[in-house]
Scaffold this motif. Structure first.
Motif, PDB file in Angstrom:
ATOM      1  N   GLU A 150       1.209   4.123  -3.002  1.00 53.34           N
ATOM      2  CA  GLU A 150       1.018   5.551  -2.757  1.00 53.34           C
ATOM      3  C   GLU A 150       2.218   6.348  -3.259  1.00 53.34           C
ATOM      4  O   GLU A 150       2.061   7.417  -3.852  1.00 53.34           O
ATOM      5  CB  GLU A 150       0.785   5.807  -1.268  1.00 53.34           C
ATOM      6  CG  GLU A 150      -0.563   5.322  -0.778  1.00 53.34           C
ATOM      7  CD  GLU A 150      -0.725   5.384   0.729  1.00 53.34           C
ATOM      8  OE1 GLU A 150       0.229   5.794   1.432  1.00 53.34           O
ATOM      9  OE2 GLU A 150      -1.811   5.008   1.214  1.00 53.34           O
ATOM     10  N   LYS A 163       0.836  -1.203   0.000  1.00 57.49           N
ATOM     11  CA  LYS A 163       0.000   0.000   0.000  1.00 57.49           C
ATOM     12  C   LYS A 163       0.873   1.255   0.000  1.00 57.49           C
ATOM     13  O   LYS A 163       0.633   2.199  -0.760  1.00 57.49           O
ATOM     14  CB  LYS A 163      -0.918  -0.002   1.216  1.00 57.49           C
ATOM     15  CG  LYS A 163      -1.818   1.198   1.309  1.00 57.49           C
ATOM     16  CD  LYS A 163      -2.718   1.114   2.546  1.00 57.49           C
ATOM     17  CE  LYS A 163      -3.560   2.349   2.650  1.00 57.49           C
ATOM     18  NZ  LYS A 163      -3.141   3.274   3.652  1.00 57.49           N
ATOM     19  N   GLU A 184       2.284   9.281  -6.127  1.00 59.60           N
ATOM     20  CA  GLU A 184       2.905  10.592  -5.888  1.00 59.60           C
ATOM     21  C   GLU A 184       3.981  10.885  -6.935  1.00 59.60           C
ATOM     22  O   GLU A 184       4.051  11.999  -7.469  1.00 59.60           O
ATOM     23  CB  GLU A 184       3.515  10.637  -4.489  1.00 59.60           C
ATOM     24  CG  GLU A 184       2.488  10.648  -3.380  1.00 59.60           C
ATOM     25  CD  GLU A 184       3.109  10.454  -1.997  1.00 59.60           C
ATOM     26  OE1 GLU A 184       4.354  10.441  -1.884  1.00 59.60           O
ATOM     27  OE2 GLU A 184       2.343  10.318  -1.039  1.00 59.60           O
TER      28      GLU A 184
END
Length: 70
Positions: free
Chosen positions: A45, A41, A49
């Motif tokens: 992320e 996870k 980004e």
């Protein structure tokens, strides 16, 4: 000579030991799976980004039409 009951008792003891070993291994694997899911996870992320940052940088670059006009 080992009687039938003694042989059965021996097999049951081995089965109980194997069951306990597998339970411990299963618990460890579950913990590892949770840790890896969390790490996955976090990495997803970070990729999102990074993708956003790259998109922002690309948006600042002149495109081919702007180069030709210059």
């Amino acid at each position: 000579m080992i009687s039938g009951f003694e042989l059965l008792a021996e097999k049951l003891n081995r089965l109980a030991e194997m069951t306990q070993t597998l339970r411990l291994e299963n618990a460890a694997l579950r913990r590892t799976a949770v840790d890896l899911a969390s790490e996955n996870k976090d990495l997803r992320e970070r990729v999102v980004e990074a993708h956003s940052r790259v998109e922002a940088i690309l948006a600042q670059l002149p495109n081919d039409d702007e180069k030709d006009a210059a």
